[in-house]
Design a protein around this motif. Sequence first.
Motif, short mmCIF file in Angstrom:
data_model
loop_
_atom_site.label_atom_id
_atom_site.label_comp_id
_atom_site.label_asym_id
_atom_site.label_seq_id
_atom_site.Cartn_x
_atom_site.Cartn_y
_atom_site.Cartn_z
N ILE A 197 -9.31 -9.52 4.29
CA ILE A 197 -8.28 -8.29 4.90
C ILE A 197 -7.63 -7.48 3.72
O ILE A 197 -7.53 -7.87 2.53
N VAL A 203 -3.09 -5.13 6.85
CA VAL A 203 -1.80 -5.87 6.85
C VAL A 203 -0.93 -4.62 7.53
O VAL A 203 0.01 -4.95 8.37
N LEU A 263 -1.30 -5.01 11.20
CA LEU A 263 -0.77 -6.14 11.70
C LEU A 263 0.83 -6.04 11.77
O LEU A 263 1.42 -6.60 12.52
N ALA A 264 1.35 -5.48 10.85
CA ALA A 264 2.97 -5.51 10.63
C ALA A 264 3.34 -4.59 11.86
O ALA A 264 4.12 -5.00 12.47
N LEU A 265 2.38 -3.52 11.92
CA LEU A 265 2.96 -2.69 13.35
C LEU A 265 2.88 -3.43 14.74
O LEU A 265 3.79 -3.41 15.64
N MET A 266 1.93 -4.23 14.73
CA MET A 266 1.62 -5.02 16.10
C MET A 266 2.81 -5.99 16.27
O MET A 266 3.16 -6.51 17.42
N SER A 267 3.12 -6.77 14.98
CA SER A 267 4.05 -7.68 14.92
C SER A 267 5.44 -7.09 14.87
O SER A 267 6.53 -7.96 14.85
N ARG A 268 5.80 -5.81 14.84
CA ARG A 268 6.82 -5.27 15.06
C ARG A 268 7.80 -5.48 13.68
O ARG A 268 8.81 -6.10 13.63
N LEU A 269 7.02 -5.76 12.54
CA LEU A 269 7.53 -5.66 11.18
C LEU A 269 7.44 -4.29 10.23
O LEU A 269 6.34 -3.86 10.24
N GLU A 270 8.48 -4.14 9.52
CA GLU A 270 8.29 -2.88 8.68
C GLU A 270 8.15 -3.89 7.17
O GLU A 270 9.12 -4.48 6.96
N LEU A 271 7.23 -3.42 6.60
CA LEU A 271 6.84 -3.73 5.20
C LEU A 271 6.95 -2.74 4.24
O LEU A 271 6.50 -1.69 4.22
N GLU A 312 5.60 -5.73 -0.38
CA GLU A 312 5.38 -6.76 0.37
C GLU A 312 4.04 -6.67 1.01
O GLU A 312 3.29 -7.68 1.17
N TYR A 365 1.45 -9.67 0.73
CA TYR A 365 1.05 -10.25 1.75
C TYR A 365 -0.35 -10.18 1.89
O TYR A 365 -1.23 -11.23 2.70
N LEU A 411 -2.17 -13.59 2.74
CA LEU A 411 -2.95 -13.99 3.90
C LEU A 411 -4.35 -14.30 3.56
O LEU A 411 -4.87 -14.91 4.48
N LEU A 449 12.00 1.44 18.85
CA LEU A 449 10.81 0.84 17.91
C LEU A 449 11.45 0.51 16.65
O LEU A 449 11.19 -0.59 16.03
N PHE A 478 13.70 -2.43 16.72
CA PHE A 478 12.81 -3.56 16.53
C PHE A 478 12.21 -3.99 15.33
O PHE A 478 12.51 -5.14 14.80
N MET A 479 11.76 -2.96 14.64
CA MET A 479 11.12 -3.14 13.47
C MET A 479 12.10 -3.72 12.31
O MET A 479 11.92 -4.37 11.70
N ARG A 526 13.65 -7.25 13.19
CA ARG A 526 12.78 -8.13 12.60
C ARG A 526 12.50 -8.26 11.22
O ARG A 526 12.59 -9.52 10.56
N SER A 527 12.48 -7.28 10.58
CA SER A 527 12.08 -7.42 9.00
C SER A 527 13.47 -7.77 8.42
O SER A 527 13.19 -8.63 7.37
N ARG A 552 5.20 -13.88 7.46
CA ARG A 552 3.88 -14.38 6.88
C ARG A 552 3.04 -15.10 8.30
O ARG A 552 1.83 -14.77 8.39
N VAL A 560 3.96 -14.97 11.24
CA VAL A 560 3.77 -13.96 12.40
C VAL A 560 2.40 -13.13 12.22
O VAL A 560 1.73 -12.95 12.91
N LEU A 561 2.57 -12.70 11.09
CA LEU A 561 1.29 -11.85 10.42
C LEU A 561 -0.27 -12.36 10.83
O LEU A 561 -0.86 -12.05 11.19
N LEU A 562 -0.08 -13.76 10.23
CA LEU A 562 -1.40 -14.47 10.42
C LEU A 562 -1.76 -14.86 11.94
O LEU A 562 -2.76 -14.62 12.42
N THR A 593 -0.57 -13.17 14.26
CA THR A 593 -1.37 -11.83 15.01
C THR A 593 -2.70 -11.64 14.40
O THR A 593 -3.50 -11.12 15.38
#
Lengths: 94, 487
Positions: free
Chosen positions: A3, A8, A11-19, A23, A27, A31, B339, B342-343, B346-347, B356, B358-360, B362
């Motif tokens: 990947i 990444v 994936l971060a958007l789908m996981s609701r994470l801001e990187l 990072e 990752y 990963l 949104l 949420f982000m 969680r971040s 890591r 959670v990303l894997l 997903t």
Amino acid sequence: MRIKAEDVEKLALMSRLELTEEEKAAYTESLNASLDYMHSLTKLVTDTVEPAVHVLPMVNVFREDRVEIGLDHKQALANAPEAEAGSFKVPRIV
Amino acid sequence: MQLYTLTVHQLSELMAQKKISSVELINAYLERSSKIEHKIQAFITHTKEEALAQARIVDAKRMQGEELSPLAGIPVAINDNICTAGLKTTCASNILNSYIPPADATVVTRLKNAGSILIGKTNMDEFGMGSSTEYSAFTPTKNPYALEAVPGGSSGGSAAAVAAGEAAFALGSDTAGDIRQPAAFCGVLGLKPTYGYVPRTGLISYASSLDQIGPLARDITDLALILNAILGHDPKDSTSATVDVPDFKAGLVNDVKGLRIGLPKEYMEAGVEGKVAAKIQEAVKQLEDMGAICVEVSLPHTEYAVAAHYIISCAEASSNLARYDGVRYGLRVEAEDVLSMFMQTRSQGFGDEVKRRVLLGTHVLSSASYDEYYTQALKVRTLNKQDFDQVWTQVDCLLTPASLTTAFKIGEKAQDALAMYLSNFCTIPVNLAGLPALTLPFGLADGMPVGLQLIARHFDEQTLLRVGYSLEQNTDQTSLKPDLDRE
């Protein structure tokens, strides 16, 4: 299949994470290390193997349809970061 | 006599004979903690006043002649991913660092009904994701045998608390060996029951098809008493088994004559440290001297178990952890729109390793990768189970190392997530198959505890206890105590 940083990001958007950019790079590398390892499974021929969903043969778990006292409103909202008028409150959606 | 070194059944007897009270016992444990907790850091929350109040209640009942459970008045530590009503339950995560559950987990209710005294909530890897407690958002726990070494994980705080004399027993949770590996690293006993035998109601989910609550304790009799209290069906957990629970204490036998014990060659060929292998050989010899029949067996898919488990646990985690969104409980980071809220929540709330995984997860569940990773992992899970089914036609239980090495150093694997995951090589196949397994100490190697692992058929915890009890009664290797008073 390795990947890239843009994967990444998706994936971060789908996981609701801001990187951060840093990072994302870190990752991507870590990963890929994990995915390379996981990829070893493809060495096994499994065409005739059924996927395992449960470890024990349990099906159709039913219980009596009985009214029980659950959490009351106040308890259910006790941990809410923000509540109003007996509801969880979130930022404006529409 | 130091009360904090005694077993649950010894303490229970002293209280029954009115030689000590529960209040005295709790005070002894609190005093022990006040001396050593700064070195070990096993706890996230201590419950001093409430523990003493509960102990007074148990003492009063005893004075009135009420019949009490053997666990009554005994101080227990609960892993901080098991809900305790009115008491902070954090999963060692910033996202839950002020979460106060509205209800007790079923296992906590059962222990409270037995009169056990909750003395505190123990440290762990965040959400159970790790093998050393270094991924706790708060602080790493130290190994009571060597403060520069990890206690194992994820239930490392629970293992260290029992080993160091800060709790008489503990409940942890085991997804990949998270009870057994830390128990082995800290020189105590740990048992992962059969999947479904202990209700998970109130256990904060990490990987639901693999997670199981179980005890950490100082001897086999204690494990039997704890199993008697916590096992059994709970209608609130639809994966909870409707299987009868025998009296494990009454069923303890010191006899392995004729018992067939399998030695899976894949475990011994996986790079087990020489000094650990030597102790395993010693245990095999001991069991043979006692009349057990030890034979080599094969579990051919062992080498694939870690990869399959890694995929499945991350997939389930990515789904389970979607609930942390800053709405119903836990941290919220305020933002303009929902949104971003949420982000940012969680971040900031999750640590690096949780993100890591959670990303894997997903990734392996995304449509382009689903068959390649997730479906293939579930098929390997079937093969893993078939391996065990096959050996159960030849033997009654299996003996393996609990870990390929003794406890590693703090910092040794923290930056290498894969190496960390691989440290559970010996314990992971059991979770995939849902089997019960016990780890117990078997002496020291270079000053650090070595652990044996015993694995049995589904719902055959009795055979695990039988072998463990026989070893315990016939050797002096299973009862270890760290020397924490050294400088």
